[in-house]
Design a protein around this motif. Structure first.
Motif, short mmCIF file in Angstrom:
data_model
loop_
_atom_site.label_atom_id
_atom_site.label_comp_id
_atom_site.label_asym_id
_atom_site.label_seq_id
_atom_site.Cartn_x
_atom_site.Cartn_y
_atom_site.Cartn_z
N LYS A 109 0.85 -1.20 0.00
CA LYS A 109 0.00 0.00 0.00
C LYS A 109 0.88 1.24 0.00
O LYS A 109 1.99 1.23 0.54
CB LYS A 109 -0.87 0.02 1.26
CG LYS A 109 -1.87 -1.12 1.31
CD LYS A 109 -3.21 -0.67 0.84
CE LYS A 109 -4.10 -1.83 0.59
NZ LYS A 109 -5.42 -1.72 1.18
N TRP A 133 0.20 -9.29 6.53
CA TRP A 133 -1.13 -9.12 5.92
C TRP A 133 -1.72 -10.49 5.58
O TRP A 133 -2.88 -10.76 5.85
CB TRP A 133 -1.01 -8.27 4.62
CG TRP A 133 -2.25 -8.41 3.79
CD1 TRP A 133 -3.44 -7.79 4.01
CD2 TRP A 133 -2.44 -9.28 2.67
NE1 TRP A 133 -4.36 -8.22 3.08
CE2 TRP A 133 -3.77 -9.13 2.25
CE3 TRP A 133 -1.62 -10.17 1.97
CZ2 TRP A 133 -4.30 -9.83 1.16
CZ3 TRP A 133 -2.14 -10.87 0.90
CH2 TRP A 133 -3.46 -10.69 0.50
N ARG A 137 -5.21 -11.95 6.87
CA ARG A 137 -6.28 -12.22 5.88
C ARG A 137 -6.77 -13.66 6.05
O ARG A 137 -7.95 -13.94 5.99
CB ARG A 137 -5.73 -11.96 4.47
CG ARG A 137 -6.71 -12.20 3.35
CD ARG A 137 -7.32 -10.94 2.80
NE ARG A 137 -8.35 -11.25 1.85
CZ ARG A 137 -8.97 -10.38 1.09
NH1 ARG A 137 -8.70 -9.10 1.16
NH2 ARG A 137 -9.91 -10.75 0.25
N ARG A 368 -0.88 1.99 -4.62
CA ARG A 368 0.21 1.08 -4.22
C ARG A 368 1.53 1.70 -4.67
O ARG A 368 1.59 2.42 -5.65
CB ARG A 368 0.10 -0.26 -4.95
CG ARG A 368 -1.21 -0.99 -4.80
CD ARG A 368 -1.28 -1.74 -3.47
NE ARG A 368 -2.43 -2.61 -3.45
CZ ARG A 368 -3.64 -2.24 -3.05
NH1 ARG A 368 -3.86 -1.01 -2.65
NH2 ARG A 368 -4.64 -3.10 -3.06
N CYS A 436 -11.86 -6.40 -1.66
CA CYS A 436 -12.57 -6.10 -0.42
C CYS A 436 -13.04 -7.40 0.22
O CYS A 436 -13.85 -8.12 -0.36
CB CYS A 436 -13.75 -5.19 -0.71
SG CYS A 436 -14.80 -4.94 0.74
C1 HEM Z 1 -20.15 -0.89 -0.43
C2 HEM Z 1 -19.29 -1.06 0.55
C3 HEM Z 1 -17.82 -1.27 0.35
C4 HEM Z 1 -16.99 -0.83 -0.63
C5 HEM Z 1 -17.36 0.03 -1.85
C6 HEM Z 1 -15.66 -1.32 -0.33
C7 HEM Z 1 -14.55 -1.12 -1.12
C8 HEM Z 1 -13.30 -1.63 -0.85
C9 HEM Z 1 -12.15 -1.49 -1.71
C10 HEM Z 1 -12.13 -0.75 -3.04
C11 HEM Z 1 -11.11 -2.11 -1.10
C12 HEM Z 1 -9.66 -2.19 -1.60
C13 HEM Z 1 -8.85 -1.14 -0.88
C14 HEM Z 1 -7.39 -1.11 -1.30
O1 HEM Z 1 -6.93 -2.00 -1.97
O2 HEM Z 1 -6.71 -0.15 -0.91
C15 HEM Z 1 -11.59 -2.65 0.15
C16 HEM Z 1 -10.82 -3.36 1.05
C17 HEM Z 1 -11.28 -3.76 2.28
N1 HEM Z 1 -12.58 -3.70 2.74
FE1 HEM Z 1 -14.17 -2.98 1.74
N2 HEM Z 1 -15.71 -2.02 0.85
C18 HEM Z 1 -17.01 -2.02 1.29
C19 HEM Z 1 -17.51 -2.65 2.42
C20 HEM Z 1 -16.74 -3.27 3.35
C21 HEM Z 1 -17.25 -3.88 4.56
C22 HEM Z 1 -18.72 -3.95 4.95
C23 HEM Z 1 -16.17 -4.35 5.25
C24 HEM Z 1 -16.11 -5.06 6.57
C25 HEM Z 1 -17.11 -5.31 7.35
C26 HEM Z 1 -14.98 -4.05 4.46
C27 HEM Z 1 -13.70 -4.35 4.83
C28 HEM Z 1 -12.60 -4.18 4.02
C29 HEM Z 1 -11.25 -4.57 4.42
C30 HEM Z 1 -10.84 -5.13 5.77
C31 HEM Z 1 -10.42 -4.32 3.31
C32 HEM Z 1 -8.93 -4.58 3.21
C33 HEM Z 1 -8.74 -5.96 2.59
C34 HEM Z 1 -7.28 -6.36 2.40
O3 HEM Z 1 -6.46 -5.51 2.05
O4 HEM Z 1 -7.00 -7.55 2.56
N3 HEM Z 1 -15.37 -3.41 3.31
N4 HEM Z 1 -12.93 -2.36 0.28
#
Ligand code: HEM
Length: 489
Positions: A109, A133, A137, A368, A436
């Protein structure tokens, strides 16, 4: 005599210090100059808007105007370099082929984002890199297993019904103007608290309960508090009492002893704590707290925004709203119970949800820092060290992919139309190894919420208050989301 003795005695160290600082400054200036030259050389192959030598492109999107970004996307259909000053440039991409190559890698990141996130959230999935990470995960993935998600449908519906009860009191039978974003945000917080640690906060009705639970007043002002400022003053933004983690650890031990697992559903803490017991891998209490913080923040703001945009789009497009309502009525009847299979049948509603996520992707972009050189399918390359920003907004509004990108047209997501598009044209949840983790949770929550709302309310826009967005890491409404709600008889 004394004064000249003093002068010589002190003048020499000052003199030396001055020369030393000057040399350091000069070295730094040379380093910066070389850095600029290197960036200019690395990015030479990619055309972009003209740049001011000092401000770079910052003035271009000074007010955070997303329309300006759209103009640039139209002019430079794959990518462009974006200078944020004389010595730093990001490489913006919004082309599906570029996105696919970029997302298949595991570059860390960007440090700019981590600098901001780590003090707020601790080190959690969103900002960890490398083996750490991967370990996190792996331990957390079971939380989003389909059987677990299935058991959350009831919890989600319960939170939505509490909100609708409030709306019914506010609205009566007349069209009533309501700022819905605030309500939705509390409602998603309520759901997350239950799914993460089975905590009944009653926060939708009585905000005082939330304050007691969180141990400080600030959480209730989330809408206005600037995360960073809070972090500096208070340490961790969200701080769940360690007591909850300790209590849960103890009760899990007791349950194991008594083989008594009669809970209605397993929450985040149950699953993560038992997963780590099984394979010997474990989170420290601090790591666990960071993950809880991460899930609260990653879940709440993204969900609050995405549900609000969907309501806004359906209010703006009454014919689609009516079609969704008909579909939902035919599947759910009065909505007194909702099942996993029923959610799977809501095909038109799902298309509207996706179209809303396309038009306003709540996570604007992801970035990134390249750990090794990258070559895109058209043969263009970038060296290691460059910060690449995938603009999800740019991708979703790219006229090279989407005809009339500003128009709300759910049929873009019919099976037939989706099959004809590049796999990486639509990325609201990103893709690849760091996609996500909460995306299925989010889709279920969106479906449950919209289904229950449309069964009980008609939504109409307020033409005097068009939606205005605040482009931060996560998109937020600048002045709320105001809609007329009318209770359906
Ligand atoms: C409409 C709702 C959501 C959108 C649009 C969204 C979008 C995203 C996106 C684009 C990423 C990638 C971020 C990156 O690579 O920098 C991400 C990662 C993540 N999201 Fe979501 N998200 C949503 C809902 C949620 C919910 C409900 C949760 C948990 C309850 C969540 C937890 C996470 C986590 C923990 C990551 C990091 C995953 C990793 O790097 O392994 N997200 N999300």
């Amino acid at each position: 005599m004394d004064s000249s003795w003093l002068e010589t005695r002190w003048a020499r160290p000052f003199h030396l210090a001055f020369v030393f600082c000057l040399a350091l400054g000069l070295l730094q200036a040379i380093k910066l100059y070389l850095r600029r030259q290197r960036l200019l050389r690395d990015l030479r192959a990619f055309p972009g808007p003209s740049t001011h030598w000092f401000y770079g492109h910052q003035k271009l999107i000074q007010d955070g105007k997303l329309e300006k970004l759209e103009e640039l996307v139209e002019k430079y259909p794959r990518a462009f370099p974006f200078w944020v000053g004389p010595f730093q440039a990001f490489f913006y991409i919004y082309d599906p082929d570029y996105a696919k190559t970029f997302l298949s890698r595991t570059d860390p990141k960007s440090k700019y984002l981590c600098k901001f996130l780590v003090p707020c959230l601790g080190e959690g999935l969103l900002n960890l890199n490398g083996p750490k990470w991967f370990q996190h995960r792996r331990l957390i993935t079971p939380v989003f297993n389909f059987n677990i998600l299935r058991s959350y449908i009831k919890v989600m519906a319960h939170s939505v019904n509490i909100m609708l009860g409030k709306w019914e009191k506010i609205c009566g039978t007349q069209d009533t103007l309501v700022e819905v974003f605030g309500h939705i945000r509390l409602m998603t917080l309520d759901t997350l608290m239950k799914c993460i640690f089975s905590q009944e906060t009653n926060c939708q009705i009585n905000r005082q309960d939330l304050r007691l639970f969180m141990g400080h007043d600030l959480l209730c002002n989330l809408f206005t508090v600037i995360v960073f400022a809070v972090t500096l003053v208070m340490g961790n933004y969200y701080s769940i009492p360690d007591q909850i983690i300790q209590d849960r650890k103890n009760s899990l031990k007791d349950e194991k002893k008594q083989c008594n697992t009669q809970k209605k559903y397993q929450d985040f803490l149950d699953i993560v704590l038992s997963a780590q017991g099984e394979n010997g891998d474990s989170f420290s209490d601090t790591e666990l707290r960071s993950e809880v913080n991460t899930f609260m923040v990653a879940g709440q703001d993204t969900m609050g925004g995405s549900i609000s945009w969907l309501l806004y789009h359906l209010a703006q497009n009454p014919e689609h709203q009516e079609r969704c309502r008909e579909e939902i009525r035919s599947i759910l009847g009065d909505g007194s119970s909702i099942t996993w299979d029923q959610l799977g049948e809501m095909s038109y509603t799902t298309m509207c949800i996706k179209e809303s996520l396309r038009l306003i992707p709540t996570a604007l972009s992801i970035s990134r820092e390249l750990s090794k050189p990258i070559t895109f399918p058209d043969g263009h390359s970038l060296p290691a060290g460059i910060t690449v920003v995938l603009s999800i907004w740019g991708l979703h509004h790219n006229p090279a992919i989407w005809e009339n990108p500003k128009v709300f047209d759910p049929l873009r997501f019919s099976q037939e139309n989706a099959n004809q598009r590049h796999s990486h044209s639509f990325l609201p949840f990103s893709a690849g190894p760091r996609n996500c983790i909460g995306q299925h949770f989010a889709m279920i929550k969106l479906k449950v919420t919209i289904a229950l709302i449309l069964l009980r309310f008609r939504l109409t826009p307020d033409p005097t208050r068009p939606l205005s967005l605040l482009p931060q890491v996560i998109l937020k409404p600048k002045n709320g989301v105001h809609l007329y709600l009318k209770k359906l008889s």
